[in-house]
Design an enzyme around this catalytic site. Structure first.
Site, short mmCIF file in Angstrom:
data_model
loop_
_atom_site.label_atom_id
_atom_site.label_comp_id
_atom_site.label_asym_id
_atom_site.label_seq_id
_atom_site.Cartn_x
_atom_site.Cartn_y
_atom_site.Cartn_z
N MET A 20 -1.33 7.90 2.48
CA MET A 20 -2.56 8.69 2.37
C MET A 20 -2.55 9.84 3.37
O MET A 20 -3.59 10.43 3.67
CB MET A 20 -3.78 7.78 2.58
CG MET A 20 -3.86 6.69 1.50
SD MET A 20 -5.50 6.04 1.26
CE MET A 20 -5.81 5.33 2.84
N HIS A 29 2.18 9.60 10.85
CA HIS A 29 2.59 9.30 12.22
C HIS A 29 3.97 8.66 12.16
O HIS A 29 4.54 8.52 11.06
CB HIS A 29 1.56 8.38 12.90
CG HIS A 29 1.19 7.18 12.08
ND1 HIS A 29 2.09 6.17 11.78
CD2 HIS A 29 0.04 6.83 11.45
CE1 HIS A 29 1.50 5.24 11.05
NE2 HIS A 29 0.26 5.63 10.81
N GLY A 83 4.96 5.73 12.29
CA GLY A 83 5.07 4.54 11.42
C GLY A 83 5.47 4.97 10.01
O GLY A 83 6.42 4.43 9.43
N HIS A 84 4.75 5.96 9.47
CA HIS A 84 5.10 6.47 8.14
C HIS A 84 6.53 7.03 8.15
O HIS A 84 7.31 6.79 7.22
CB HIS A 84 4.18 7.63 7.75
CG HIS A 84 2.74 7.25 7.60
ND1 HIS A 84 1.76 7.75 8.43
CD2 HIS A 84 2.10 6.46 6.71
CE1 HIS A 84 0.58 7.30 8.06
NE2 HIS A 84 0.75 6.49 7.03
N GLN A 88 -9.84 3.06 -3.68
CA GLN A 88 -9.62 1.92 -2.78
C GLN A 88 -10.56 1.93 -1.57
O GLN A 88 -10.48 1.07 -0.71
CB GLN A 88 -8.17 1.84 -2.33
CG GLN A 88 -7.76 2.89 -1.33
CD GLN A 88 -6.27 2.85 -1.08
OE1 GLN A 88 -5.46 3.13 -1.96
NE2 GLN A 88 -5.87 2.47 0.13
N GLY A 123 4.84 -0.64 4.54
CA GLY A 123 4.86 -1.16 5.91
C GLY A 123 4.25 -2.55 6.03
O GLY A 123 3.29 -2.88 5.33
N ASP A 150 0.24 -3.27 6.77
CA ASP A 150 -0.77 -3.68 5.78
C ASP A 150 -0.22 -4.92 5.06
O ASP A 150 0.22 -4.84 3.91
CB ASP A 150 -1.03 -2.53 4.81
CG ASP A 150 -1.62 -1.34 5.52
OD1 ASP A 150 -2.84 -1.24 5.63
OD2 ASP A 150 -0.83 -0.50 6.03
N SER A 179 -3.34 6.03 11.00
CA SER A 179 -3.95 7.37 10.85
C SER A 179 -5.34 7.38 11.45
O SER A 179 -5.85 8.43 11.82
CB SER A 179 -4.02 7.74 9.37
OG SER A 179 -2.76 7.63 8.79
N ARG A 180 -5.97 6.21 11.52
CA ARG A 180 -7.34 6.15 12.05
C ARG A 180 -7.37 6.22 13.57
O ARG A 180 -8.44 6.44 14.15
CB ARG A 180 -8.03 4.87 11.58
CG ARG A 180 -8.33 4.87 10.08
CD ARG A 180 -9.12 3.63 9.69
NE ARG A 180 -9.56 3.68 8.32
CZ ARG A 180 -8.87 3.23 7.27
NH1 ARG A 180 -7.67 2.72 7.45
NH2 ARG A 180 -9.36 3.31 6.05
P1 AMP Z 1 -1.38 4.64 4.70
O1 AMP Z 1 -1.12 6.10 4.75
O2 AMP Z 1 -2.18 4.12 5.83
O3 AMP Z 1 -1.85 4.19 3.35
O4 AMP Z 1 0.04 3.95 4.89
C1 AMP Z 1 1.15 4.27 4.08
C2 AMP Z 1 2.25 3.28 4.36
O5 AMP Z 1 2.63 3.37 5.73
C3 AMP Z 1 1.81 1.84 4.09
O6 AMP Z 1 2.87 1.15 3.44
C4 AMP Z 1 1.57 1.31 5.49
O7 AMP Z 1 1.76 -0.09 5.61
C5 AMP Z 1 2.63 2.07 6.29
N1 AMP Z 1 2.26 2.11 7.70
C6 AMP Z 1 1.03 2.42 8.21
N2 AMP Z 1 1.04 2.27 9.55
C7 AMP Z 1 2.28 1.84 9.89
C8 AMP Z 1 2.91 1.50 11.13
N3 AMP Z 1 2.27 1.53 12.28
N4 AMP Z 1 4.22 1.12 11.11
C9 AMP Z 1 4.90 1.06 9.93
N5 AMP Z 1 4.35 1.36 8.73
C10 AMP Z 1 3.07 1.75 8.71
#
Ligand code: AMP
Length: 283
Positions: free
Chosen positions: A30, A34, A36-37, A61, A149, A152, A188-189
């Site tokens: 979304m 960062h 993580g992504h 969602q 990741g 979640d 992201s939050r």
């Molecule tokens: P989001 O943009 O929050 O929907 O996350 C997109 C993907 O990035 C999802 O599969 C998340 O699980 C993964 N993700 C979010 N935060 C992290 C993190 N800290 N480390 C690894 N993957 C992450």
């Protein structure tokens, strides 16, 4: 890197790669990217020839309209990061591309209560919306690998379940949780937290690590009490802490072979989630 906003254009581009026998990895996000992504993008690059990242803040969602409105949107900076990390295609569609009027996109499968515990309990409708967008994106991209990741946990468990239930031709790969130096799981939050709270929130991962050591000798009530009081000392309010079986998401007991602790909490009007694997099956 190509930036594509239309489904038609994306499919034409991906079809040409497929004809050349290229493998495709897909990372749905979304945005407000960062590290993580980006670690998932790196995994995609290792696994496949072409890495596609989608950025789409999926309205279906969000059970909380305010959260949807406040969700950070940083497309230009995200595109720069993706380019730097050698992502091949950024897919950034508008709502009408993903949900064109008249197209049935809801996923109608039994979920065996996977969607009713933890996140599902506190965010009614969240998983129906999440499965809807992931299925729609998989239909559009048709990747060989879907990379998500562990952050979640319940999300990828439901996606894994859907892939098996519908026999979708894609392999799910789960990337580990990337954390800030303090141990706070990247999200992201996090940008909505004050600098001080970003440090205080280190207690979330600390209590999960405590749990990993002590969960077998404590019951549910004492575990909840411990985590709740640890967090509240740092002005963080616990929403739930559950120890579950990693596949069925039902409550774990001492004999569970694959046990995971998942929690959600609130601070400064921001909702944070985290988890830790307590026990993994040997094979
Ligand atoms: P989001 O943009 O929050 O929907 O996350 C997109 C993907 O990035 C999802 O599969 C998340 O699980 C993964 N993700 C979010 N935060 C992290 C993190 N800290 N480390 C690894 N993957 C992450």
């Amino acid at each position: 890197m190509k930036t594509i906003t239309s489904v038609d254009q994306l499919q034409k581009t991906l079809n040409s790669y497929r004809r050349a026998n290229k493998k495709i990895a897909f990372i749905p996000t979304m945005g407000a990217l960062h590290d993580g992504h980006l670690s998932l993008i790196n995994q995609g690059n290792k696994k496949a020839d072409i890495t596609v990242c989608s950025i789409f803040v999926n309205p279906t969602q969000f059970n909380n309209k305010e959260d949807l409105k406040k969700y950070p949107r940083t497309l230009k900076a995200d595109a720069d990061l993706l380019r730097k990390h050698k992502c091949d295609i950024l897919f950034a569609p508008g709502v009408n591309e993903i949900y064109p009027p008249g197209l049935k996109t809801k996923v109608d499968i039994p979920l065996n209560k996977l969607d009713q515990v933890m996140e599902g309990k506190f965010r009614p409708g969240h998983f129906a919306g999440m499965l809807q967008v992931v299925k729609r994106l998989l239909d559009i991209v048709q990747p060989d690998f879907l990379i998500m990741g562990q952050k979640d946990f319940q999300q990828f468990t439901l996606v894994d379940y859907m892939i098996h239930y519908l026999n979708l031709p894609v392999k799910l790969i789960v990337g580990k949780i990337l954390r800030e130096k303090t141990g706070l799981a990247m999200s992201s939050r996090n940008v909505r937290l004050s600098t001080m709270m970003r440090k205080e929130a280190a207690c979330i991962y600390k209590s999960l690590k405590w749990l990993k050591k002590h969960w077998q000798e404590n019951n549910r009530t004492t575990i909840r009490k411990y985590v709740k009081s640890t967090l509240s000392k740092h002005n963080i309010e616990l929403e739930y802490i559950e120890i579950v079986d990693g596949l069925s998401l039902s409550r774990a007991n001492k004999k569970t072979r694959y046990a995971v602790a998942c929690l959600a909490c609130w601070t400064e009007n921001v909702r944070l989630i985290d988890n830790i694997i307590l026990k993994r099956p040997k094979n």
